[in-house]
Design a protein around this motif. Structure first.
Motif, mmCIF file in Angstrom:
data_model
loop_
_atom_site.group_PDB
_atom_site.id
_atom_site.type_symbol
_atom_site.label_atom_id
_atom_site.label_comp_id
_atom_site.label_asym_id
_atom_site.label_seq_id
_atom_site.Cartn_x
_atom_site.Cartn_y
_atom_site.Cartn_z
ATOM 1 N N LYS A 13 0.812 -1.214 0.000
ATOM 2 C CA LYS A 13 0.000 0.000 0.000
ATOM 3 C C LYS A 13 0.851 1.273 0.000
ATOM 4 N N TYR A 14 1.787 1.317 -0.939
ATOM 5 C CA TYR A 14 2.499 2.570 -1.163
ATOM 6 C C TYR A 14 1.488 3.560 -1.739
ATOM 7 N N THR A 15 1.589 4.822 -1.385
ATOM 8 C CA THR A 15 0.607 5.795 -1.848
ATOM 9 C C THR A 15 1.224 6.900 -2.708
ATOM 10 N N ASP A 16 2.394 6.668 -3.240
ATOM 11 C CA ASP A 16 3.045 7.661 -4.102
ATOM 12 C C ASP A 16 2.143 8.018 -5.285
ATOM 13 N N CYS A 17 1.383 7.052 -5.759
ATOM 14 C CA CYS A 17 0.493 7.216 -6.912
ATOM 15 C C CYS A 17 -0.652 8.173 -6.630
ATOM 16 N N VAL A 20 -0.211 12.164 -7.305
ATOM 17 C CA VAL A 20 -0.148 12.664 -8.685
ATOM 18 C C VAL A 20 -1.469 12.522 -9.442
ATOM 19 N N CYS A 21 -2.451 11.898 -8.859
ATOM 20 C CA CYS A 21 -3.717 11.641 -9.553
ATOM 21 C C CYS A 21 -4.586 12.903 -9.599
ATOM 22 N N ILE A 41 -9.094 8.987 -15.554
ATOM 23 C CA ILE A 41 -9.088 9.717 -16.823
ATOM 24 C C ILE A 41 -7.956 9.264 -17.744
ATOM 25 N N ASP A 42 -7.338 8.142 -17.418
ATOM 26 C CA ASP A 42 -6.315 7.554 -18.281
ATOM 27 C C ASP A 42 -5.137 8.502 -18.517
ATOM 28 N N CYS A 43 -4.742 9.221 -17.483
ATOM 29 C CA CYS A 43 -3.635 10.169 -17.641
ATOM 30 C C CYS A 43 -2.277 9.479 -17.563
ATOM 31 N N SER A 44 -2.227 8.291 -16.986
ATOM 32 C CA SER A 44 -1.025 7.457 -16.839
ATOM 33 C C SER A 44 0.000 7.991 -15.854
ATOM 34 N N LEU A 45 -0.316 9.021 -15.098
ATOM 35 C CA LEU A 45 0.649 9.583 -14.152
ATOM 36 C C LEU A 45 0.953 8.649 -12.984
ATOM 37 N N CYS A 46 0.003 7.820 -12.598
ATOM 38 C CA CYS A 46 0.158 6.987 -11.412
ATOM 39 C C CYS A 46 1.125 5.825 -11.599
ATOM 40 N N ILE A 82 -9.108 8.248 -1.402
ATOM 41 C CA ILE A 82 -7.898 8.737 -0.744
ATOM 42 C C ILE A 82 -7.260 9.764 -1.680
ATOM 43 N N THR A 83 -6.868 10.922 -1.125
ATOM 44 C CA THR A 83 -6.329 11.992 -1.960
ATOM 45 C C THR A 83 -4.943 12.464 -1.540
ATOM 46 N N GLN A 84 -4.429 11.910 -0.457
ATOM 47 C CA GLN A 84 -3.105 12.310 0.007
ATOM 48 C C GLN A 84 -2.246 11.079 0.275
ATOM 49 N N THR A 85 -0.944 11.267 0.114
ATOM 50 C CA THR A 85 -0.038 10.160 0.398
ATOM 51 C C THR A 85 0.021 9.912 1.893
#
Length: 107
Positions: A13-17, A20-21, A41-46, A82-85
């Motif tokens: 459960k790393y939350t680095d992703c 950036v979402c 939204i298929d941005c691929s940043l995660c 979840i919106t924060q690391t």
């Protein structure tokens, strides 16, 4: 297309992703994260941010992980956004890259 969190996230459960979402599409369980396919939204940043290499585009997911497409959709309906690391689980380094972790998923 959507992105999908796969087995390698379980018990890590790393939350680095999450940070950036831009669509706030991650949902958090006790020992796993999922992506809501309705809000992705298929941005691929995660995907490149995941230290466990657990995130794939749904059309590039390894065949043995395909069932995680439905699992992400199912759990996103019941788990909170979840919106924060945060900190990874204490045992994350011991569990990353281990196979057969689906049995340890806490719903």
């Amino acid at each position: 297309m959507t992105y999908v969190v796969t087995e390698n996230c379980i018990r890590c459960k790393y939350t680095d992703c999450v940070e950036v979402c831009p669509a706030d599409c991650f949902h958090e369980g006790q020992n796993f994260l999922v992506i809501n396919p309705e809000t992705c939204i298929d941005c691929s940043l995660c995907a490149p941010e995941c230290p466990a290499d657990a995130i794939f585009a749904d059309n590039q997911i390894p065949p043995d992980q395909a069932h995680f497409i439905e699992l992400n959709a199912e759990l996103a309906e019941v788990w909170p956004v979840i919106t924060q690391t945060g900190q990874p689980l204490a045992e994350a380094e011991d569990w990353v890259d281990r196979g057969g972790k689906l049995q340890f998923l806490e719903r």
